[in-house]
Design an enzyme around this catalytic site. Structure first.
Site, PDB file in Angstrom:
ATOM      1  N   ASP A   1      -7.404   8.682   9.222  1.00 44.52           N
ATOM      2  CA  ASP A   1      -6.443   9.215  10.189  1.00 44.52           C
ATOM      3  C   ASP A   1      -6.490   8.415  11.487  1.00 44.52           C
ATOM      4  O   ASP A   1      -7.548   7.930  11.887  1.00 44.52           O
ATOM      5  CB  ASP A   1      -6.785  10.681  10.460  1.00 44.52           C
ATOM      6  CG  ASP A   1      -5.638  11.448  11.092  1.00 44.52           C
ATOM      7  OD1 ASP A   1      -4.512  10.910  11.139  1.00 44.52           O
ATOM      8  OD2 ASP A   1      -5.866  12.583  11.545  1.00 44.52           O
TER       9      ASP A   1
ATOM     10  N   ASN B   1      -4.049   5.855  12.488  1.00 44.57           N
ATOM     11  CA  ASN B   1      -3.405   4.535  12.558  1.00 44.57           C
ATOM     12  C   ASN B   1      -2.295   4.490  13.604  1.00 44.57           C
ATOM     13  O   ASN B   1      -2.218   3.556  14.412  1.00 44.57           O
ATOM     14  CB  ASN B   1      -2.811   4.165  11.196  1.00 44.57           C
ATOM     15  CG  ASN B   1      -3.860   3.882  10.151  1.00 44.57           C
ATOM     16  OD1 ASN B   1      -5.022   3.679  10.456  1.00 44.57           O
ATOM     17  ND2 ASN B   1      -3.454   3.869   8.889  1.00 44.57           N
TER      18      ASN B   1
ATOM     19  N   ARG C   1       3.893   1.762  15.072  1.00 53.00           N
ATOM     20  CA  ARG C   1       3.055   2.513  14.145  1.00 53.00           C
ATOM     21  C   ARG C   1       2.780   1.702  12.881  1.00 53.00           C
ATOM     22  O   ARG C   1       1.701   1.802  12.290  1.00 53.00           O
ATOM     23  CB  ARG C   1       3.724   3.846  13.797  1.00 53.00           C
ATOM     24  CG  ARG C   1       3.723   4.842  14.951  1.00 53.00           C
ATOM     25  CD  ARG C   1       4.437   6.129  14.568  1.00 53.00           C
ATOM     26  NE  ARG C   1       3.807   6.790  13.441  1.00 53.00           N
ATOM     27  CZ  ARG C   1       2.769   7.624  13.529  1.00 53.00           C
ATOM     28  NH1 ARG C   1       2.236   7.887  14.723  1.00 53.00           N
ATOM     29  NH2 ARG C   1       2.261   8.191  12.456  1.00 53.00           N
TER      30      ARG C   1
ATOM     31  N   HIS D   1      -0.753   0.837  10.746  1.00 52.96           N
ATOM     32  CA  HIS D   1      -1.043   0.952   9.317  1.00 52.96           C
ATOM     33  C   HIS D   1      -1.559  -0.374   8.757  1.00 52.96           C
ATOM     34  O   HIS D   1      -2.425  -0.388   7.876  1.00 52.96           O
ATOM     35  CB  HIS D   1       0.211   1.396   8.564  1.00 52.96           C
ATOM     36  CG  HIS D   1       0.662   2.794   8.927  1.00 52.96           C
ATOM     37  ND1 HIS D   1      -0.197   3.873   8.884  1.00 52.96           N
ATOM     38  CD2 HIS D   1       1.865   3.270   9.338  1.00 52.96           C
ATOM     39  CE1 HIS D   1       0.475   4.967   9.255  1.00 52.96           C
ATOM     40  NE2 HIS D   1       1.707   4.624   9.529  1.00 52.96           N
TER      41      HIS D   1
ATOM     42  N   THR E   1       1.200  14.177  -0.206  1.00 55.17           N
ATOM     43  CA  THR E   1       2.516  14.666  -0.625  1.00 55.17           C
ATOM     44  C   THR E   1       3.354  15.064   0.588  1.00 55.17           C
ATOM     45  O   THR E   1       4.575  14.839   0.618  1.00 55.17           O
ATOM     46  CB  THR E   1       2.345  15.860  -1.585  1.00 55.17           C
ATOM     47  OG1 THR E   1       1.700  15.392  -2.783  1.00 55.17           O
ATOM     48  CG2 THR E   1       3.670  16.480  -1.944  1.00 55.17           C
TER      49      THR E   1
ATOM     50  N   TRP F   1       5.743  12.524   2.862  1.00 51.83           N
ATOM     51  CA  TRP F   1       7.146  12.185   2.606  1.00 51.83           C
ATOM     52  C   TRP F   1       8.047  12.698   3.722  1.00 51.83           C
ATOM     53  O   TRP F   1       9.192  12.244   3.854  1.00 51.83           O
ATOM     54  CB  TRP F   1       7.606  12.774   1.274  1.00 51.83           C
ATOM     55  CG  TRP F   1       7.006  12.141   0.049  1.00 51.83           C
ATOM     56  CD1 TRP F   1       6.148  12.720  -0.839  1.00 51.83           C
ATOM     57  CD2 TRP F   1       7.233  10.807  -0.441  1.00 51.83           C
ATOM     58  NE1 TRP F   1       5.824  11.843  -1.841  1.00 51.83           N
ATOM     59  CE2 TRP F   1       6.469  10.667  -1.629  1.00 51.83           C
ATOM     60  CE3 TRP F   1       7.999   9.730   0.005  1.00 51.83           C
ATOM     61  CZ2 TRP F   1       6.456   9.481  -2.372  1.00 51.83           C
ATOM     62  CZ3 TRP F   1       7.975   8.555  -0.728  1.00 51.83           C
ATOM     63  CH2 TRP F   1       7.217   8.433  -1.899  1.00 51.83           C
TER      64      TRP F   1
ATOM     65  N   LEU G   1     -18.540  -0.434  -7.523  1.00 46.91           N
ATOM     66  CA  LEU G   1     -17.938   0.656  -6.750  1.00 46.91           C
ATOM     67  C   LEU G   1     -16.704   1.158  -7.468  1.00 46.91           C
ATOM     68  O   LEU G   1     -15.928   0.361  -8.003  1.00 46.91           O
ATOM     69  CB  LEU G   1     -17.547   0.162  -5.345  1.00 46.91           C
ATOM     70  CG  LEU G   1     -16.818   1.167  -4.442  1.00 46.91           C
ATOM     71  CD1 LEU G   1     -17.798   2.265  -3.984  1.00 46.91           C
ATOM     72  CD2 LEU G   1     -16.200   0.474  -3.225  1.00 46.91           C
TER      73      LEU G   1
ATOM     74  N   ARG H   1     -13.616  12.388   8.250  1.00 41.70           N
ATOM     75  CA  ARG H   1     -12.263  12.299   8.810  1.00 41.70           C
ATOM     76  C   ARG H   1     -12.329  11.608  10.159  1.00 41.70           C
ATOM     77  O   ARG H   1     -13.127  11.975  11.031  1.00 41.70           O
ATOM     78  CB  ARG H   1     -11.613  13.673   8.967  1.00 41.70           C
ATOM     79  CG  ARG H   1     -10.182  13.545   9.517  1.00 41.70           C
ATOM     80  CD  ARG H   1      -9.364  14.777   9.357  1.00 41.70           C
ATOM     81  NE  ARG H   1      -7.960  14.494   9.700  1.00 41.70           N
ATOM     82  CZ  ARG H   1      -6.926  15.164   9.240  1.00 41.70           C
ATOM     83  NH1 ARG H   1      -7.112  16.168   8.401  1.00 41.70           N
ATOM     84  NH2 ARG H   1      -5.694  14.846   9.597  1.00 41.70           N
TER      85      ARG H   1
ATOM     86  N   SER I   1      -6.724  18.985   5.274  1.00 44.38           N
ATOM     87  CA  SER I   1      -5.360  18.538   4.981  1.00 44.38           C
ATOM     88  C   SER I   1      -5.102  18.336   3.488  1.00 44.38           C
ATOM     89  O   SER I   1      -4.547  17.326   3.073  1.00 44.38           O
ATOM     90  CB  SER I   1      -5.037  17.252   5.753  1.00 44.38           C
ATOM     91  OG  SER I   1      -5.097  17.488   7.146  1.00 44.38           O
TER      92      SER I   1
ATOM     93  N   GLU J   1     -20.436  17.875   2.324  1.00 42.21           N
ATOM     94  CA  GLU J   1     -20.724  17.906   3.758  1.00 42.21           C
ATOM     95  C   GLU J   1     -19.536  17.273   4.484  1.00 42.21           C
ATOM     96  O   GLU J   1     -18.858  16.388   3.942  1.00 42.21           O
ATOM     97  CB  GLU J   1     -22.001  17.123   4.062  1.00 42.21           C
ATOM     98  CG  GLU J   1     -23.250  17.679   3.402  1.00 42.21           C
ATOM     99  CD  GLU J   1     -23.658  19.034   3.961  1.00 42.21           C
ATOM    100  OE1 GLU J   1     -23.480  19.260   5.175  1.00 42.21           O
ATOM    101  OE2 GLU J   1     -24.136  19.870   3.173  1.00 42.21           O
TER     102      GLU J   1
END
Length: 246
Positions: free
Chosen positions: A19, A21, A32, A36, A65, A68, A130, A180, A188, A199
């Site tokens: 979160d 960007n 913006r 990104h 979702t 959009w 990974l 976050r 969210s 955690e």
């Protein structure tokens, strides 16, 4: 910090809500979209750092979702970045032993992206360093709802079987830690089933600023906590049972 020698079974599953960007860019007088783009650079840094810090599975929340609802121009730019990532990062992922999977809906993505996802997943399928999971057009509530619809046809059901319906794969480790960025303190609609005992770590750092040091700080906080899973005695991460067996 854990070393590269940590066995695969002991490696953590970390989810990150990437979160900030847009706010990072706006504070710098940038578009913006530029924020990104900087966020993609942060993904590269964290994918490189994660295995060195004891992470075996990394789930990144790229596009929900509900996203959009954003302006069409921003959504189009995000889809362009996704297409670019799928087309230009696969060789690096293969070289570094990273297996890529994409979770979420694919039927609403712009033409060609679903096929690009399938090609990237096939090309990286044997990566063992990974497991990188990217959530695109993703909703945890929808994933649970869809799993429940499929489960209705079964005569018997276990948590393990239901987990496979939710996640789309067998044996996926439950989420140990959810991070976050940007100072927001909510999930969210992210990994609600898999993260039932995760955690939580919230940081003021914007995602484009997030680096290996920030990841290490989050993991240090995680390793300093007692995880009791409803019991009275702390359980170390490598001994944590799957939620399907709790």
């Amino acid at each position: 910090m854990q070393s590269d020698l940590v066995s695969r079974n002991d490696k953590l599953h970390v989810g990150i809500i990437m979160d900030g960007n847009g706010r990072w860019a706006t504070r710098r007088g940038l578009s913006r979209v530029r924020g990104h783009e900087a966020g993609v650079e942060a993904i590269r840094r964290i994918v490189e750092a994660a295995p060195k810090q004891g992470i075996g599975t990394l789930t990144l929340y790229a596009f929900s979702t509900d996203n959009w609802r954003r302006p069409k121009a921003e959504v189009a730019a995000l889809m362009t970045l996704l297409r670019f990532y799928l087309g230009n990062e696969v060789q690096s992922l293969v070289k570094n032993g990273v297996r890529l999977t994409v979770i979420g809906r694919r039927d609403r993505l712009p033409d060609g992206i679903a096929n690009a996802i399938a090609r990237a997943e096939d090309a990286t399928a044997h990566g063992g360093t990974l497991h990188l999971r990217i959530a695109v057009d993703y909703s945890a509530r929808d994933a649970i709802l869809n799993a429940a619809a499929k489960a209705a046809a079964l005569t018997s059901l276990t948590r393990e079987a239901f987990s496979q319906l939710v996640t789309g794969e067998a044996g996926l480790r439950d989420v140990d830690l959810i991070i976050r960025t940007s100072g927001e303190k909510r999930l969210s609609d992210f990994l609600l089933w898999e993260g039932a005992y995760a955690e939580l770590h919230f940081t003021e750092r914007m995602w484009p600023e997030f680096d290996a040091g920030d990841l290490a700080a989050a993991l240090a906080s995680f390793h300093g906590r007692e995880r009791r899973f409803g019991g009275l005695q702390a359980i170390v991460p490598e001994e944590v049972p799957s939620l399907s067996r709790v």
